[in-house]
Motif scaffolding. Structure first.
Motif, mmCIF file in Angstrom:
data_model
loop_
_atom_site.group_PDB
_atom_site.id
_atom_site.type_symbol
_atom_site.label_atom_id
_atom_site.label_comp_id
_atom_site.label_asym_id
_atom_site.label_seq_id
_atom_site.Cartn_x
_atom_site.Cartn_y
_atom_site.Cartn_z
ATOM 1 N N GLY A 289 110.212 -3.067 51.331
ATOM 2 C CA GLY A 289 111.195 -4.121 51.433
ATOM 3 C C GLY A 289 112.548 -3.575 51.839
ATOM 4 N N ILE A 290 113.391 -4.473 52.350
ATOM 5 C CA ILE A 290 114.769 -4.125 52.694
ATOM 6 C C ILE A 290 115.653 -4.451 51.496
ATOM 7 C CG2 ILE A 290 116.719 -4.683 54.199
ATOM 8 C CD1 ILE A 290 114.760 -5.280 56.399
ATOM 9 N N GLU A 291 116.555 -3.541 51.167
ATOM 10 C CA GLU A 291 117.441 -3.742 50.036
ATOM 11 C C GLU A 291 118.883 -3.546 50.468
ATOM 12 O OE1 GLU A 291 116.309 -1.129 46.918
ATOM 13 O OE2 GLU A 291 114.330 -2.035 46.632
ATOM 14 N N ALA A 292 119.760 -4.387 49.936
ATOM 15 C CA ALA A 292 121.196 -4.279 50.208
ATOM 16 C C ALA A 292 121.932 -4.628 48.922
ATOM 17 C CB ALA A 292 121.608 -5.208 51.340
ATOM 18 N N ALA A 293 123.060 -3.926 48.680
ATOM 19 C CA ALA A 293 123.807 -4.190 47.451
ATOM 20 C C ALA A 293 125.275 -3.855 47.650
ATOM 21 C CB ALA A 293 123.227 -3.379 46.297
ATOM 22 N N TRP A 294 126.125 -4.544 46.881
ATOM 23 C CA TRP A 294 127.564 -4.249 46.837
ATOM 24 C C TRP A 294 127.988 -4.290 45.374
ATOM 25 C CZ3 TRP A 294 131.471 -7.716 45.167
ATOM 26 C CH2 TRP A 294 132.776 -7.205 45.281
ATOM 27 N N THR A 295 128.750 -3.271 44.962
ATOM 28 C CA THR A 295 129.160 -3.160 43.568
ATOM 29 C C THR A 295 130.636 -2.795 43.491
ATOM 30 O OG1 THR A 295 126.955 -2.425 42.897
ATOM 31 C CG2 THR A 295 128.750 -1.975 41.375
ATOM 32 N N MET A 296 131.320 -3.369 42.538
ATOM 33 C CA MET A 296 132.711 -2.987 42.259
ATOM 34 C C MET A 296 132.875 -2.932 40.745
ATOM 35 S SD MET A 296 136.336 -4.603 43.518
ATOM 36 C CE MET A 296 136.138 -6.137 42.618
ATOM 37 N N ASP A 297 133.228 -1.726 40.222
ATOM 38 C CA ASP A 297 133.407 -1.521 38.786
ATOM 39 C C ASP A 297 134.788 -0.941 38.521
ATOM 40 O OD1 ASP A 297 130.772 -2.311 38.024
ATOM 41 O OD2 ASP A 297 130.051 -0.378 38.783
#
Length: 439
Positions: A289-297
């Motif tokens: 599968g294709i995975e994409a993510a964005w995170t801000m901590d």
């Protein structure tokens, strides 16, 4: 006439007739086809099948959503307490101030590309179950229609039997009146009158039983079709004029193989089992599968001292997963699926045999009903002739009262058997339709 107009007209006729019917019963003449349409809309016994079919359709739609991407978003707010620092021997304690407000935001997207066919098989399996629900509805519909046919033809038969008994009561009363006149003239015995009064009493009791049977069957018919319970159904007399086919047994056997809901259900069961086998096999294949993510901590706690700022990052990539335990866990599942498939095949063979035997039996009874009808028609002719001859001889004092009783009973029995024979031809035709899935 569509279903809505049929029901509207029926209810209108019901309301208009309420004031003129005895015992609060409403009489309504309906054909079998009209009864089938009414039951399609109103039968409480069909509604669960319709609900199950709708539920199965929704399950298919749910299965199709597996092809869509999974999107997850999260937001967190937190209070972070101060930390402290010590040496490795836990001495030299120092307080470590940390920004107290913490936050976290993330968005994750994953889109399956290859699942070993698991998603496709799951959708196909759900579609097969929808088809099975439709076949189950057809089977229940056929059962209700055949049950309605039985009630309908029984009502027709007993209405005709009632006419026969009423006619015989009239004839018996006429003979009894003649006996009373002859008794006054001294040419008949009181014993003869008593015996004929007993015949009249038995006929009256038979009439009461017929009326009670008609009430019961009308109620059964009305409730099964979803009609008001106080409605009295009057069968269409044109049903006996129905042109009945003369196809061969092989034709009916072929129709049954193509149309029988039980055979369709059994075949669908095989398809479901085979699809379940394919679904088990897909567990041994990798998933991509294709995975994409964005995170801000924030704050950044990995630094000492902590940095009171937000750290944001994103990524896009391809994920590959493989369930190694499927190599040794799916063998038993596969074995179970294969046994289920064999069981479904055996069940189809058994259903084919049952349907074939049922069609053969019904076809033989169908032909037998026509032969019986010819015999009963001839029997009525002979019974009428015997009754007229005996009546003439009795009037001329050439026959005994026992001869008159025997002739009257033979005539009544012959007429009743003729009514039954006529209805049997229609009944076994509809029985053939039911067995072959064409009712």
């Amino acid at each position: 006439m569509n279903n809505h107009r049929l029901l509207t007209g029926l209810l209108a006729a019901t309301l208009m007739s309420c004031g003129s019917c005895a015992f609060g019963q409403v009489k309504q003449m309906l054909t079998l086809e009209q009864l089938f349409e009414i039951a399609e809309q109103n039968s409480a016994q069909l509604r669960p099948s319709f609900s199950a079919e709708e539920e199965a359709r929704h399950e298919t739609e749910v299965a199709k959503t597996s092809r869509l991407p999974d999107i997850k978003a999260s937001l967190s707010l937190s209070y972070i307490g101060d930390g402290f620092i010590t040496r490795r021997d836990f001495s030299g304690y120092e307080k470590a101030p940390i920004p107290h407000f913490g936050n976290g935001i993330s968005v994750n997207v994953s889109q399956p590309i290859y699942t070993g066919g698991a998603i496709t098989r799951s959708i196909e399996l759900a579609e097969l179950k929808t088809t099975a629900a439709r076949y189950a509805t057809d089977f229940q519909r056929d059962n209700i229609r055949f049950r309605l046919t039985g009630f309908y033809l029984d009502i027709y038969k007993y209405n005709n039997l009632r006419d026969v008994v009423v006619g015989n009561i009239g004839q018996a009363q006429k003979v009894l009146d003649e006996m009373h006149a002859r008794f006054e003239q001294g040419t008949a015995l009181q014993n003869d009158i008593t015996r004929y009064e007993l015949l009249l009493s038995n006929l009256s009791l038979q009439l009461v039983r017929i009326d009670n049977t008609l009430r019961i069957m009308n109620r059964n018919l009305s409730i099964t079709a979803g009609l008001p319970e106080d409605m009295e159904i009057v069968p269409d007399s044109a049903i006996l004029l129905k042109s009945l086919p003369e196809e061969t047994e092989m034709w009916w056997q072929q129709e049954a193989k193509e149309n029988s809901p039980t055979l369709k259900l059994a075949q669908n069961g095989i398809d479901i089992c085979r699809k379940a086998e394919e679904l088990v096999k897909s567990e041994r294949l990798p998933k991509i599968g294709i995975e994409a993510a964005w995170t801000m901590d924030g704050p950044i706690l990995v630094e000492v001292p902590p940095i009171n700022r937000n750290l944001s990052y994103w990524y896009v990539g391809v994920g590959l997963s493989y369930n190694i335990s499927s190599l040794y866990k799916t063998d038993k599942s596969m074995a179970k699926s294969r046994v289920s498939t064999r069981h479904a095949i055996d069940r189809l063979d058994a259903e084919l045999e049952n349907v074939s035997l049922g069609v053969r039996e019904d076809y033989i009874r169908y032909l037998e009903a026509f032969e019986e009808l010819k015999t009963r028609q001839k029997g009525v002719e002979l019974a009428d002739r015997n009754y007229r001859t005996t009546s003439t001889r009795y009037a001329a004092d050439m026959a005994l009262i026992t001869d008159m009783l025997d002739a009257a009973n033979s005539k009544l029995d012959a007429e009743q058997q003729l009514v039954n024979a006529r209805i049997n031809t229609i009944y076994y035709y509809y029985k053939l339709l039911f067995t072959s899935g064409k009712i």
